[in-house]
Each structure stands twice: as structure tokens, then as C-alpha cells.
Write a protein that holds these residues in place. Structure first.
Motif, PDB file in Angstrom:
ATOM      1  N   ARG A 132      13.244  -9.061  11.107  1.00 20.68           N
ATOM      2  CA  ARG A 132      13.002 -10.146  11.390  1.00 20.68           C
ATOM      3  C   ARG A 132      11.686 -10.740  11.507  1.00 20.68           C
ATOM      4  NH1 ARG A 132      11.609 -10.175  16.846  1.00 20.68           N
ATOM      5  NH2 ARG A 132      12.270 -12.375  17.237  1.00 20.68           N
ATOM      6  N   THR A 133      11.181 -11.966  11.358  1.00 18.59           N
ATOM      7  CA  THR A 133       9.659 -12.420  11.691  1.00 18.59           C
ATOM      8  C   THR A 133       9.649 -13.423  12.743  1.00 18.59           C
ATOM      9  OG1 THR A 133      10.280 -13.864   9.878  1.00 18.59           O
ATOM     10  CG2 THR A 133       9.239 -11.703   9.259  1.00 18.59           C
ATOM     11  N   LYS A 134       8.399 -13.683  13.066  1.00 17.37           N
ATOM     12  CA  LYS A 134       8.434 -14.638  14.084  1.00 17.37           C
ATOM     13  C   LYS A 134       8.530 -15.918  13.738  1.00 17.37           C
ATOM     14  CE  LYS A 134       4.952 -16.034  17.890  1.00 17.37           C
ATOM     15  NZ  LYS A 134       3.888 -15.636  18.540  1.00 17.37           N
ATOM     16  N   TYR A 135       7.881 -16.242  12.366  1.00 22.70           N
ATOM     17  CA  TYR A 135       7.891 -17.566  11.505  1.00 22.70           C
ATOM     18  C   TYR A 135       8.601 -17.204  10.295  1.00 22.70           C
ATOM     19  CZ  TYR A 135       4.543 -18.839  15.180  1.00 22.70           C
ATOM     20  OH  TYR A 135       3.812 -18.986  16.407  1.00 22.70           O
ATOM     21  N   ARG A 136       9.260 -18.249   9.679  1.00 26.37           N
ATOM     22  CA  ARG A 136      10.057 -18.060   8.669  1.00 26.37           C
ATOM     23  C   ARG A 136       9.196 -18.268   7.314  1.00 26.37           C
ATOM     24  NH1 ARG A 136      13.922 -21.890   6.591  1.00 26.37           N
ATOM     25  NH2 ARG A 136      12.855 -23.412   7.748  1.00 26.37           N
ATOM     26  N   LYS A 137       8.276 -19.115   7.373  1.00 32.23           N
ATOM     27  CA  LYS A 137       7.194 -19.201   6.332  1.00 32.23           C
ATOM     28  C   LYS A 137       5.866 -18.808   6.607  1.00 32.23           C
ATOM     29  CE  LYS A 137      10.216 -22.898   4.528  1.00 32.23           C
ATOM     30  NZ  LYS A 137      10.382 -24.465   4.350  1.00 32.23           N
ATOM     31  N   ARG A 138       5.084 -18.481   5.408  1.00 32.45           N
ATOM     32  CA  ARG A 138       3.666 -18.385   5.789  1.00 32.45           C
ATOM     33  C   ARG A 138       2.937 -18.813   4.650  1.00 32.45           C
ATOM     34  NH1 ARG A 138       1.946 -11.982   6.488  1.00 32.45           N
ATOM     35  NH2 ARG A 138       4.008 -11.821   7.572  1.00 32.45           N
ATOM     36  N   GLN A 139       1.669 -19.258   5.082  1.00 36.30           N
ATOM     37  CA  GLN A 139       0.592 -19.603   3.872  1.00 36.30           C
ATOM     38  C   GLN A 139       0.465 -18.552   2.919  1.00 36.30           C
ATOM     39  OE1 GLN A 139      -2.532 -21.598   6.021  1.00 36.30           O
ATOM     40  NE2 GLN A 139      -1.396 -23.318   5.894  1.00 36.30           N
ATOM     41  N   LYS A 140       0.000 -19.076   1.634  1.00 35.38           N
ATOM     42  CA  LYS A 140      -0.233 -17.959   0.711  1.00 35.38           C
ATOM     43  C   LYS A 140      -1.480 -17.127   0.810  1.00 35.38           C
ATOM     44  CE  LYS A 140       0.996 -19.118  -3.758  1.00 35.38           C
ATOM     45  NZ  LYS A 140       0.680 -20.330  -4.117  1.00 35.38           N
ATOM     46  N   GLY A 141      -2.384 -18.059   1.164  1.00 33.08           N
ATOM     47  CA  GLY A 141      -3.593 -17.066   1.641  1.00 33.08           C
ATOM     48  C   GLY A 141      -4.424 -16.436   0.282  1.00 33.08           C
ATOM     49  N   ARG A 142      -5.582 -15.756   0.159  1.00 29.85           N
ATOM     50  CA  ARG A 142      -6.509 -15.057  -0.780  1.00 29.85           C
ATOM     51  C   ARG A 142      -6.399 -13.857  -0.418  1.00 29.85           C
ATOM     52  NH1 ARG A 142      -4.461 -18.318  -3.076  1.00 29.85           N
ATOM     53  NH2 ARG A 142      -5.255 -20.183  -4.083  1.00 29.85           N
ATOM     54  N   ILE A 143      -6.423 -12.816  -1.440  1.00 28.25           N
ATOM     55  CA  ILE A 143      -6.555 -11.198  -1.175  1.00 28.25           C
ATOM     56  C   ILE A 143      -8.013 -11.109  -1.541  1.00 28.25           C
ATOM     57  CG2 ILE A 143      -5.623  -9.044  -1.704  1.00 28.25           C
ATOM     58  CD1 ILE A 143      -3.147 -10.265  -2.984  1.00 28.25           C
ATOM     59  N   LYS A 144      -8.972 -10.766  -0.471  1.00 32.37           N
ATOM     60  CA  LYS A 144     -10.331 -10.579  -0.870  1.00 32.37           C
ATOM     61  C   LYS A 144     -10.778  -9.256  -0.218  1.00 32.37           C
ATOM     62  CE  LYS A 144     -12.929 -13.963   0.901  1.00 32.37           C
ATOM     63  NZ  LYS A 144     -13.316 -15.244   1.420  1.00 32.37           N
ATOM     64  N   GLY A 145     -11.662  -8.718  -0.730  1.00 36.82           N
ATOM     65  CA  GLY A 145     -12.185  -7.429  -0.281  1.00 36.82           C
ATOM     66  C   GLY A 145     -11.432  -6.370  -0.492  1.00 36.82           C
ATOM     67  N   ASN A 146     -12.010  -5.139   0.055  1.00 40.56           N
ATOM     68  CA  ASN A 146     -11.204  -3.837  -0.324  1.00 40.56           C
ATOM     69  C   ASN A 146     -10.500  -3.499   0.973  1.00 40.56           C
ATOM     70  OD1 ASN A 146     -12.406  -3.609  -2.736  1.00 40.56           O
ATOM     71  ND2 ASN A 146     -14.285  -2.456  -2.013  1.00 40.56           N
ATOM     72  N   ALA A 147      -9.387  -2.413   0.849  1.00 41.87           N
ATOM     73  CA  ALA A 147      -8.586  -2.130   1.665  1.00 41.87           C
ATOM     74  C   ALA A 147      -9.282  -1.589   2.777  1.00 41.87           C
ATOM     75  CB  ALA A 147      -7.505  -1.148   1.130  1.00 41.87           C
ATOM     76  N   LYS A 148      -9.147  -1.972   4.152  1.00 45.90           N
ATOM     77  CA  LYS A 148      -9.614  -1.661   5.318  1.00 45.90           C
ATOM     78  C   LYS A 148      -9.100  -0.264   5.939  1.00 45.90           C
ATOM     79  CE  LYS A 148      -9.562  -4.927   8.425  1.00 45.90           C
ATOM     80  NZ  LYS A 148      -9.456  -6.420   8.096  1.00 45.90           N
ATOM     81  N   GLY A 149      -7.684  -0.114   5.661  1.00 44.19           N
ATOM     82  CA  GLY A 149      -7.243   0.974   5.864  1.00 44.19           C
ATOM     83  C   GLY A 149      -6.074   1.547   4.887  1.00 44.19           C
ATOM     84  N   GLY A 150      -5.341   2.303   5.210  1.00 43.07           N
ATOM     85  CA  GLY A 150      -4.328   3.112   4.267  1.00 43.07           C
ATOM     86  C   GLY A 150      -4.868   3.302   2.884  1.00 43.07           C
ATOM     87  N   ASN A 151      -6.291   3.761   2.849  1.00 45.09           N
ATOM     88  CA  ASN A 151      -7.015   4.225   1.593  1.00 45.09           C
ATOM     89  C   ASN A 151      -7.134   5.893   1.649  1.00 45.09           C
ATOM     90  OD1 ASN A 151      -8.796   3.739   3.607  1.00 45.09           O
ATOM     91  ND2 ASN A 151      -9.769   2.165   2.706  1.00 45.09           N
ATOM     92  N   ASN A 152      -6.416   6.789   2.472  1.00 43.80           N
ATOM     93  CA  ASN A 152      -6.682   8.148   2.736  1.00 43.80           C
ATOM     94  C   ASN A 152      -5.103   8.663   2.348  1.00 43.80           C
ATOM     95  OD1 ASN A 152      -9.219   8.223   3.154  1.00 43.80           O
ATOM     96  ND2 ASN A 152      -8.819   8.018   5.290  1.00 43.80           N
ATOM     97  N   ILE A 153      -5.267   9.775   1.696  1.00 40.39           N
ATOM     98  CA  ILE A 153      -3.953  10.451   1.534  1.00 40.39           C
ATOM     99  C   ILE A 153      -3.592  11.147   2.767  1.00 40.39           C
ATOM    100  CG2 ILE A 153      -2.561  12.183   0.264  1.00 40.39           C
ATOM    101  CD1 ILE A 153      -4.251  11.890  -2.258  1.00 40.39           C
ATOM    102  N   ASP A 154      -2.407  10.778   3.415  1.00 39.86           N
ATOM    103  CA  ASP A 154      -2.076  10.960   4.896  1.00 39.86           C
ATOM    104  C   ASP A 154      -0.967  12.115   4.970  1.00 39.86           C
ATOM    105  OD1 ASP A 154      -4.639   9.795   5.916  1.00 39.86           O
ATOM    106  OD2 ASP A 154      -3.420   8.025   6.389  1.00 39.86           O
ATOM    107  N   PHE A 155      -0.203  11.808   3.985  1.00 41.53           N
ATOM    108  CA  PHE A 155       1.056  12.689   4.110  1.00 41.53           C
ATOM    109  C   PHE A 155       1.341  13.839   3.044  1.00 41.53           C
ATOM    110  CE2 PHE A 155       1.598   8.518   5.999  1.00 41.53           C
ATOM    111  CZ  PHE A 155       1.983   8.878   7.339  1.00 41.53           C
ATOM    112  N   GLY A 156       1.184  13.122   1.833  1.00 33.77           N
ATOM    113  CA  GLY A 156       1.351  14.272   0.525  1.00 33.77           C
ATOM    114  C   GLY A 156       0.399  14.751  -0.021  1.00 33.77           C
ATOM    115  N   SER A 157       0.513  15.373  -1.135  1.00 35.02           N
ATOM    116  CA  SER A 157      -0.673  15.944  -1.992  1.00 35.02           C
ATOM    117  C   SER A 157      -1.055  15.417  -2.873  1.00 35.02           C
ATOM    118  CB  SER A 157      -0.193  17.362  -2.171  1.00 35.02           C
ATOM    119  OG  SER A 157       1.193  17.607  -2.519  1.00 35.02           O
ATOM    120  N   PHE A 158      -0.337  14.325  -3.683  1.00 37.39           N
ATOM    121  CA  PHE A 158      -0.947  13.352  -4.504  1.00 37.39           C
ATOM    122  C   PHE A 158      -0.462  11.955  -4.247  1.00 37.39           C
ATOM    123  CE2 PHE A 158       0.699  17.295  -6.702  1.00 37.39           C
ATOM    124  CZ  PHE A 158      -0.756  17.907  -7.173  1.00 37.39           C
TER     125      PHE A 158
END
Length: 139
Positions: free
Chosen positions: A7-33
């Protein structure tokens, strides 16, 4: 099973733009590859699922796969041959905005060659440029 929020708080969302580099989720935390994004873009739940299937099928359901992205952004679409205006279209599918550096999949429990081949099949299903990295290269 296709990924989407329960479920979500709002049904629709604005498109937005994808700028910059990933702030998080850029390390291998679980697997080996892992598969890491070099490009920016939206991954749909279908693309993520197709990618995952190609990978797990090649690995003969051996090893463990982590999906490090989740499509929680709703995308609307107006019906075909509809005139412009008259408000925003109804919800069509879910996407995950991905920035460069983001880890998309991780695997463990298979050797480097198998992981590489599985990832190559998975990469073919993704709309953005990605690279294959291993824990050793980062260390």
C-alpha cells in the motif's frame, strides 16, 4: 511474483528527475558478486523480475540472490488515442529510480564464472548500462 508496494500513502506521484549518484545501496552487503548501475533510469517491476528469472534459471536455482532495488514509484498512463489534458492518467506500473553506483542484484554460493554468465543474462533484460563487480575488487 511482481514487485510492488502493498500500500502507499498516495495513489499517484510526480515524475521527477533522476540526478546525481546513488547516496546509498552502492556497496556489496550480502553476496560475493553484484550488478552495479553505471547509468541512471527507471527499472520497472517487470524488468527486475525478468532479470531475476534469467539469472536464477541459469544458476539452476543454486546460490542465493538478493534484489537490492524495489519499485515503489507509481507511473500513470493515459489510455491510447486519448486527447491531451483532462488530468493525470491512471496507475499503469511501478518503477524504481536508479542512479549510477546503485547495486541492483547480488549473488552468493556460485563460482565466479557461473555468476558472471548469470549476470550477463540478467544485464540483457535491464534498460540501463550496468557492470559486474565482486567483493574482492572492492576490498
Amino acid at each position: 511474483a511482481m514487485l510492488m508496494p502493498s500500500r502507499t500513502k498516495y495513489r499517484k506521484r510526480q515524475k521527477g528527475r533522476i540526478k546525481g549518484n546513488a547516496k546509498g545501496g552502492n556497496n556489496i552487503d550480502f553476496g560475493s558478486f553484484a550488478i552495479q548501475a553505471i547509468d541512471r533510469g527507471f527499472l520497472t517491476s517487470r524488468q527486475i523480475e525478468a532479470s531475476r528469472r534469467a539469472m536464477t534459471r541459469f544458476m539452476k536455482r543454486g546460490g542465493k540472490v538478493w534484489i537490492r532495488v524495489f519499485p515503489d514509484k507509481p507511473v500513470g498512463k493515459k489510455p491510447a488515442e486519448t486527447r491531451m489534458g483532462k488530468g493525470k492518467g491512471s496507475l499503469d506500473h511501478w518503477v524504481c529510480p536508479v542512479k549510477p553506483g546503485r547495486i541492483i542484484f547480488e549473488v552468493e554460493g556460485v563460482d565466479a564464472n557461473v555468476a558472471k554468465h548469470a549476470f550477463q543474462l540478467a544485464q540483457a533484460k535491464l534498460p540501463i548500462k550496468t557492470t559486474i563487480i565482486s567483493r574482492e575488487e572492492l576490498a
